[in-house]
Motif scaffolding. Structure first.
Motif, PDB file in Angstrom:
ATOM      1  N   PRO A  92      -1.485  33.856 -18.434  1.00  0.00           N
ATOM      2  CA  PRO A  92      -0.589  34.034 -19.348  1.00  0.00           C
ATOM      3  C   PRO A  92       0.329  32.637 -19.616  1.00  0.00           C
ATOM      4  O   PRO A  92       0.214  31.727 -18.696  1.00  0.00           O
ATOM      5  CB  PRO A  92       0.608  35.087 -18.475  1.00  0.00           C
ATOM      6  N   GLY A  93       0.268  32.377 -20.765  1.00  0.00           N
ATOM      7  CA  GLY A  93       1.073  30.917 -21.103  1.00  0.00           C
ATOM      8  C   GLY A  93       2.096  31.118 -22.099  1.00  0.00           C
ATOM      9  O   GLY A  93       2.134  32.124 -22.787  1.00  0.00           O
ATOM     10  N   PRO A  94       2.887  30.107 -22.071  1.00  0.00           N
ATOM     11  CA  PRO A  94       2.994  28.951 -21.370  1.00  0.00           C
ATOM     12  C   PRO A  94       4.012  29.682 -20.195  1.00  0.00           C
ATOM     13  O   PRO A  94       5.084  30.122 -20.476  1.00  0.00           O
ATOM     14  CB  PRO A  94       3.868  27.957 -22.034  1.00  0.00           C
ATOM     15  N   ALA A  98      11.150  28.360 -12.132  1.00  0.00           N
ATOM     16  CA  ALA A  98      12.543  27.496 -11.834  1.00  0.00           C
ATOM     17  C   ALA A  98      12.994  28.143 -10.543  1.00  0.00           C
ATOM     18  O   ALA A  98      13.203  29.066 -10.533  1.00  0.00           O
ATOM     19  CB  ALA A  98      13.443  27.684 -13.007  1.00  0.00           C
ATOM     20  N   SER A  99      13.211  27.072  -9.702  1.00  0.00           N
ATOM     21  CA  SER A  99      13.740  27.650  -8.479  1.00  0.00           C
ATOM     22  C   SER A  99      15.220  28.047  -8.593  1.00  0.00           C
ATOM     23  O   SER A  99      16.080  27.482  -9.441  1.00  0.00           O
ATOM     24  CB  SER A  99      13.584  26.237  -7.499  1.00  0.00           C
ATOM     25  N   GLN A 100      15.698  29.084  -7.773  1.00  0.00           N
ATOM     26  CA  GLN A 100      16.951  29.658  -7.891  1.00  0.00           C
ATOM     27  C   GLN A 100      17.514  29.440  -6.541  1.00  0.00           C
ATOM     28  O   GLN A 100      16.914  29.193  -5.436  1.00  0.00           O
ATOM     29  CB  GLN A 100      16.641  31.230  -8.036  1.00  0.00           C
ATOM     30  N   ALA A 101      18.792  29.933  -6.365  1.00  0.00           N
ATOM     31  CA  ALA A 101      19.420  29.847  -5.014  1.00  0.00           C
ATOM     32  C   ALA A 101      18.729  31.019  -4.161  1.00  0.00           C
ATOM     33  O   ALA A 101      17.960  31.859  -4.446  1.00  0.00           O
ATOM     34  CB  ALA A 101      20.892  30.426  -5.095  1.00  0.00           C
ATOM     35  N   LEU A 102      18.772  30.516  -2.924  1.00  0.00           N
ATOM     36  CA  LEU A 102      18.158  31.383  -1.753  1.00  0.00           C
ATOM     37  C   LEU A 102      16.760  31.397  -2.031  1.00  0.00           C
ATOM     38  O   LEU A 102      16.195  32.459  -1.414  1.00  0.00           O
ATOM     39  CB  LEU A 102      19.028  32.986  -1.801  1.00  0.00           C
ATOM     40  N   ARG A 106      12.471  31.859 -10.226  1.00  0.00           N
ATOM     41  CA  ARG A 106      12.403  32.526 -11.839  1.00  0.00           C
ATOM     42  C   ARG A 106      11.262  32.150 -12.561  1.00  0.00           C
ATOM     43  O   ARG A 106      11.052  31.052 -12.883  1.00  0.00           O
ATOM     44  CB  ARG A 106      13.691  32.282 -12.506  1.00  0.00           C
ATOM     45  N   LEU A 107      10.485  33.186 -12.898  1.00  0.00           N
ATOM     46  CA  LEU A 107       9.174  33.007 -13.832  1.00  0.00           C
ATOM     47  C   LEU A 107       9.584  33.371 -15.099  1.00  0.00           C
ATOM     48  O   LEU A 107      10.220  34.424 -15.501  1.00  0.00           O
ATOM     49  CB  LEU A 107       7.901  33.772 -13.285  1.00  0.00           C
ATOM     50  N   SER A 108       9.053  32.393 -15.963  1.00  0.00           N
ATOM     51  CA  SER A 108       9.318  32.946 -17.474  1.00  0.00           C
ATOM     52  C   SER A 108       8.051  32.624 -18.315  1.00  0.00           C
ATOM     53  O   SER A 108       7.479  31.548 -18.005  1.00  0.00           O
ATOM     54  CB  SER A 108      10.453  32.581 -18.101  1.00  0.00           C
ATOM     55  N   TRP A 109       7.990  33.394 -19.601  1.00  0.00           N
ATOM     56  CA  TRP A 109       6.610  32.722 -20.412  1.00  0.00           C
ATOM     57  C   TRP A 109       7.038  33.639 -21.727  1.00  0.00           C
ATOM     58  O   TRP A 109       7.778  34.243 -22.087  1.00  0.00           O
ATOM     59  CB  TRP A 109       5.425  33.460 -19.767  1.00  0.00           C
TER      60      TRP A 109
END
Length: 109
Positions: A92-94, A98-102, A106-109
């Motif tokens: 899947p792209g793009p 992003a790193s989150q707390a604890l 978080r993945l997004s596309w």
């Protein structure tokens, strides 16, 4: 004999498929995959039905069958074509992470 499943033109990622068909009751049914006989024949049941698991090769596989009874061996059945798709799906792209707390991501596309 008549092959009734899987449907002609099926595309699968499963390396095995169960072939279903019908022939004269108690006849010996020999499956033929890509022109080569597959293992030992199976016996059609009292209702004429038979099943056999077939290992598929990557790409298009042509399945046929013959049936043998007291009167001889039939001609090859009509062919079914089953395609084993072994290609790797596109990523899947793009895709971004992003790193989150604890320690969560978080993945997004």
């Amino acid at each position: 004999p008549k092959l009734t499943g899987p449907s002609n033109g099926t595309v699968t990622r499963d390396a095995t498929t169960t072939v279903v068909g019908s022939a004269q009751p108690a006849s010996q049914v020999q499956l033929v995959v890509n022109g080569a006989q597959l293992g030992t024949p199976v016996v059609a049941g009292p209702d004429g039905r038979f099943t056999q698991v077939v290992a598929l090769q990557p790409g298009v596989n042509q399945l046929q069958a013959t049936a043998t009874d007291n009167w001889g061996t039939s001609v090859l059945s009509a062919a079914l074509q089953i395609t084993l798709d072994v290609t790797v799906p596109a990523a899947p792209g793009p895709l971004t992470a992003a790193s989150q707390a604890l320690g969560k991501v978080r993945l997004s596309w």
